[in-house]
Design a protein around this motif. Structure first.
Motif, mmCIF file in Angstrom:
data_model
loop_
_atom_site.group_PDB
_atom_site.id
_atom_site.type_symbol
_atom_site.label_atom_id
_atom_site.label_comp_id
_atom_site.label_asym_id
_atom_site.label_seq_id
_atom_site.Cartn_x
_atom_site.Cartn_y
_atom_site.Cartn_z
ATOM 1 N N SER A 1 0.834 -1.201 0.000
ATOM 2 C CA SER A 1 0.000 0.000 0.000
ATOM 3 C C SER A 1 0.872 1.257 0.000
ATOM 4 C CB SER A 1 -0.908 -0.006 1.231
ATOM 5 O OG SER A 1 -1.861 1.018 1.122
ATOM 6 N N GLY A 2 0.518 2.206 -0.856
ATOM 7 C CA GLY A 2 1.252 3.458 -0.956
ATOM 8 C C GLY A 2 2.282 3.487 -2.061
ATOM 9 N N ASP A 3 2.516 2.353 -2.725
ATOM 10 C CA ASP A 3 3.480 2.325 -3.825
ATOM 11 C C ASP A 3 3.016 3.212 -4.968
ATOM 12 O OD1 ASP A 3 5.259 0.656 -2.593
ATOM 13 O OD2 ASP A 3 4.621 -1.161 -3.627
ATOM 14 N N LEU A 4 3.979 3.833 -5.647
ATOM 15 C CA LEU A 4 3.693 4.678 -6.797
ATOM 16 C C LEU A 4 4.102 3.942 -8.066
ATOM 17 C CD1 LEU A 4 4.918 8.147 -5.511
ATOM 18 C CD2 LEU A 4 2.576 7.319 -5.683
ATOM 19 N N ILE A 5 3.177 3.877 -9.008
ATOM 20 C CA ILE A 5 3.402 3.207 -10.283
ATOM 21 C C ILE A 5 3.305 4.259 -11.369
ATOM 22 C CG2 ILE A 5 2.548 1.445 -11.871
ATOM 23 C CD1 ILE A 5 1.202 0.151 -9.342
ATOM 24 N N ALA A 6 4.332 4.358 -12.212
ATOM 25 C CA ALA A 6 4.329 5.328 -13.310
ATOM 26 C C ALA A 6 4.294 4.580 -14.634
ATOM 27 C CB ALA A 6 5.550 6.226 -13.238
ATOM 28 N N ILE A 7 3.292 4.899 -15.432
ATOM 29 C CA ILE A 7 3.139 4.344 -16.775
ATOM 30 C C ILE A 7 3.018 5.528 -17.711
ATOM 31 C CG2 ILE A 7 1.646 3.026 -18.301
ATOM 32 C CD1 ILE A 7 0.941 1.289 -15.877
ATOM 33 N N GLY A 8 4.020 5.716 -18.551
ATOM 34 C CA GLY A 8 4.050 6.908 -19.394
ATOM 35 C C GLY A 8 4.166 8.128 -18.507
ATOM 36 N N GLN B 1 0.875 8.816 -13.234
ATOM 37 C CA GLN B 1 1.322 8.242 -11.963
ATOM 38 C C GLN B 1 0.110 7.738 -11.199
ATOM 39 O OE1 GLN B 1 3.679 10.852 -9.514
ATOM 40 N NE2 GLN B 1 5.389 9.442 -9.755
ATOM 41 N N LEU B 2 0.203 6.489 -10.720
ATOM 42 C CA LEU B 2 -0.874 5.857 -9.961
ATOM 43 C C LEU B 2 -0.365 5.496 -8.577
ATOM 44 C CD1 LEU B 2 -1.666 3.434 -12.868
ATOM 45 C CD2 LEU B 2 -3.184 5.245 -12.165
ATOM 46 N N LYS B 3 -1.230 5.661 -7.585
ATOM 47 C CA LYS B 3 -0.877 5.290 -6.204
ATOM 48 C C LYS B 3 -1.733 4.103 -5.799
ATOM 49 C CE LYS B 3 -0.433 7.020 -1.509
ATOM 50 N NZ LYS B 3 -0.623 8.154 -0.618
ATOM 51 N N LEU B 4 -1.101 3.081 -5.272
ATOM 52 C CA LEU B 4 -1.791 1.866 -4.842
ATOM 53 C C LEU B 4 -2.324 2.064 -3.431
ATOM 54 C CD1 LEU B 4 -2.432 -1.149 -5.475
ATOM 55 C CD2 LEU B 4 -0.307 -1.678 -4.283
ATOM 56 N N GLU B 5 -3.621 1.850 -3.255
ATOM 57 C CA GLU B 5 -4.272 1.952 -1.943
ATOM 58 C C GLU B 5 -5.006 0.647 -1.698
ATOM 59 O OE1 GLU B 5 -6.677 5.428 -2.503
ATOM 60 O OE2 GLU B 5 -4.973 6.776 -2.232
ATOM 61 N N LEU B 6 -4.456 -0.188 -0.810
ATOM 62 C CA LEU B 6 -5.032 -1.491 -0.520
ATOM 63 C C LEU B 6 -6.012 -1.389 0.634
ATOM 64 C CD1 LEU B 6 -1.846 -3.711 -0.848
ATOM 65 C CD2 LEU B 6 -3.655 -3.338 -2.525
#
Length: 145
Positions: free
Chosen positions: A129-136, A139-144
Protein backbone atom coordinates in the motif's frame (compact mmCIF):
# COMPACT_ATOMS: atom_id res chain seq x y z
CA UNK A 1 -53.51 -57.39 9.29
CA UNK A 2 -53.67 -58.79 5.84
CA UNK A 3 -50.73 -59.09 3.51
CA UNK A 4 -52.17 -56.39 1.20
CA UNK A 5 -52.25 -53.83 4.02
CA UNK A 6 -48.67 -54.65 5.10
CA UNK A 7 -47.44 -54.28 1.51
CA UNK A 8 -49.30 -50.94 1.15
CA UNK A 9 -47.74 -49.61 4.36
CA UNK A 10 -44.32 -50.82 3.22
CA UNK A 11 -44.76 -49.09 -0.17
CA UNK A 12 -45.86 -45.84 1.47
CA UNK A 13 -42.89 -45.89 3.87
CA UNK A 14 -40.51 -46.61 0.96
CA UNK A 15 -41.98 -43.71 -1.03
CA UNK A 16 -41.67 -41.37 1.97
CA UNK A 17 -38.04 -42.42 2.57
CA UNK A 18 -37.25 -41.87 -1.11
CA UNK A 19 -38.82 -38.40 -1.07
CA UNK A 20 -36.97 -37.55 2.14
CA UNK A 21 -33.68 -38.70 0.58
CA UNK A 22 -34.29 -36.62 -2.56
CA UNK A 23 -35.23 -33.61 -0.42
CA UNK A 24 -31.99 -33.86 1.57
CA UNK A 25 -29.96 -34.15 -1.64
CA UNK A 26 -31.77 -31.10 -3.09
CA UNK A 27 -31.14 -29.09 0.09
CA UNK A 28 -27.40 -30.00 0.05
CA UNK A 29 -27.10 -28.93 -3.60
CA UNK A 30 -28.88 -25.64 -2.81
CA UNK A 31 -26.53 -24.90 0.12
CA UNK A 32 -23.48 -25.73 -2.01
CA UNK A 33 -24.68 -23.35 -4.72
CA UNK A 34 -25.13 -20.57 -2.13
CA UNK A 35 -21.59 -21.04 -0.81
CA UNK A 36 -20.14 -21.10 -4.34
CA UNK A 37 -22.05 -17.95 -5.31
CA UNK A 38 -20.78 -16.15 -2.21
CA UNK A 39 -17.18 -17.15 -3.00
CA UNK A 40 -17.50 -15.95 -6.61
CA UNK A 41 -19.01 -12.66 -5.46
CA UNK A 42 -16.12 -12.07 -3.05
CA UNK A 43 -13.64 -12.61 -5.89
CA UNK A 44 -15.30 -9.90 -7.98
CA UNK A 45 -15.23 -7.29 -5.21
CA UNK A 46 -12.51 -4.68 -5.43
CA UNK A 47 -9.63 -5.33 -3.04
CA UNK A 48 -8.26 -1.81 -3.16
CA UNK A 49 -7.84 1.04 -5.61
CA UNK A 50 -5.37 2.65 -7.93
CA UNK A 51 -5.66 6.44 -7.66
CA UNK A 52 -4.36 8.69 -10.42
CA UNK A 53 -1.93 11.11 -8.76
CA UNK A 54 -0.82 13.01 -11.85
CA UNK A 55 -1.32 12.72 -15.58
CA UNK A 56 -0.16 15.35 -18.06
CA UNK A 57 -1.80 13.76 -21.09
CA UNK A 58 -5.02 12.85 -19.23
CA UNK A 59 -5.69 15.71 -16.76
CA UNK A 60 -9.36 14.69 -16.47
CA UNK A 61 -8.22 11.49 -14.70
CA UNK A 62 -6.34 13.30 -11.91
CA UNK A 63 -7.78 12.07 -8.61
CA UNK A 64 -9.82 9.32 -10.29
CA UNK A 65 -9.84 5.93 -8.53
CA UNK A 66 -9.89 2.60 -10.35
CA UNK A 67 -10.98 -0.56 -8.49
CA UNK A 68 -8.24 -3.14 -8.07
CA UNK A 69 -9.50 -6.62 -8.96
CA UNK A 70 -7.75 -9.98 -8.61
CA UNK A 71 -6.21 -9.45 -12.06
CA UNK A 72 -6.00 -5.84 -13.25
CA UNK A 73 -4.53 -5.10 -16.65
CA UNK A 74 -3.32 -1.60 -17.53
CA UNK A 75 -2.74 -0.25 -21.02
CA UNK A 76 -4.07 1.67 -24.01
CA UNK A 77 -6.21 -1.13 -25.50
CA UNK A 78 -9.94 -1.02 -24.68
CA UNK A 79 -9.98 -4.57 -23.26
CA UNK A 80 -7.78 -3.61 -20.29
CA UNK A 81 -9.23 -3.19 -16.80
CA UNK A 82 -7.69 0.30 -16.67
CA UNK A 83 -7.50 2.05 -20.02
CA UNK A 84 -4.89 4.83 -20.22
CA UNK A 85 -5.09 6.81 -23.46
CA UNK A 86 -1.47 7.87 -23.00
CA UNK A 87 0.84 7.93 -26.02
CA UNK A 88 3.68 6.53 -23.87
CA UNK A 89 1.61 3.54 -22.66
CA UNK A 90 1.64 0.28 -24.60
CA UNK A 91 -1.58 -1.42 -25.60
CA UNK A 92 -0.92 -4.05 -22.92
CA UNK A 93 1.48 -2.30 -20.59
CA UNK A 94 1.35 -3.81 -17.10
CA UNK A 95 -0.49 -6.35 -14.99
CA UNK A 96 -1.34 -6.28 -11.28
CA UNK A 97 -2.41 -9.62 -9.82
CA UNK A 98 -3.02 -11.23 -6.46
CA UNK A 99 -0.82 -14.29 -5.93
CA UNK A 100 -1.47 -15.97 -2.62
CA UNK A 101 -1.68 -13.05 -0.19
CA UNK A 102 0.62 -10.67 -2.06
CA UNK A 103 0.00 -8.20 -4.87
CA UNK A 104 2.42 -8.33 -7.79
CA UNK A 105 3.15 -5.79 -10.52
CA UNK A 106 4.50 -7.08 -13.81
CA UNK A 107 5.59 -5.15 -16.88
CA UNK A 108 4.30 -6.88 -20.01
CA UNK A 109 7.27 -5.99 -22.20
CA UNK A 110 6.25 -2.39 -22.77
CA UNK A 111 8.53 -0.21 -24.89
CA UNK A 112 8.77 2.65 -22.37
CA UNK A 113 8.79 0.50 -19.25
CA UNK A 114 7.01 0.77 -15.92
CA UNK A 115 8.37 2.61 -12.91
CA UNK A 116 7.71 1.39 -9.37
CA UNK A 117 8.51 4.02 -6.74
CA UNK A 118 10.75 5.82 -9.24
CA UNK A 119 12.76 2.74 -10.26
CA UNK A 120 12.41 0.90 -13.56
CA UNK A 121 10.62 -2.41 -13.06
CA UNK A 122 12.56 -5.47 -14.17
CA UNK A 123 10.34 -8.57 -14.25
CA UNK A 124 7.74 -8.71 -11.48
CA UNK A 125 7.74 -7.09 -8.05
CA UNK A 126 5.68 -7.34 -4.86
CA UNK A 127 3.47 -4.31 -4.16
CA UNK A 128 2.44 -2.74 -0.89
CA UNK A 129 0.00 0.00 0.00
CA UNK A 130 1.25 3.46 -0.96
CA UNK A 131 3.48 2.32 -3.83
CA UNK A 132 3.69 4.68 -6.80
CA UNK A 133 3.40 3.21 -10.28
CA UNK A 134 4.33 5.33 -13.31
CA UNK A 135 3.14 4.34 -16.78
CA UNK A 136 4.05 6.91 -19.39
CA UNK A 137 3.30 10.29 -17.85
CA UNK A 138 0.55 8.86 -15.63
CA UNK A 139 1.32 8.24 -11.96
CA UNK A 140 -0.87 5.86 -9.96
CA UNK A 141 -0.88 5.29 -6.20
CA UNK A 142 -1.79 1.87 -4.84
CA UNK A 143 -4.27 1.95 -1.94
CA UNK A 144 -5.03 -1.49 -0.52
CA UNK A 145 -8.07 -2.26 1.60
Amino acid sequence: MSLDVVLLIFRLLSALLLLLFLGVIGWLIFRDMQVTAAQLASRQRPHGTLRVIASESLPELNGHQFPLLLVTSIGRAPHNSIVLDDSYASSEHALISLRGRQWWLEDLGSRNGTLLNGMKLEGAAVLSSGDLIAIGDTQLKLELA
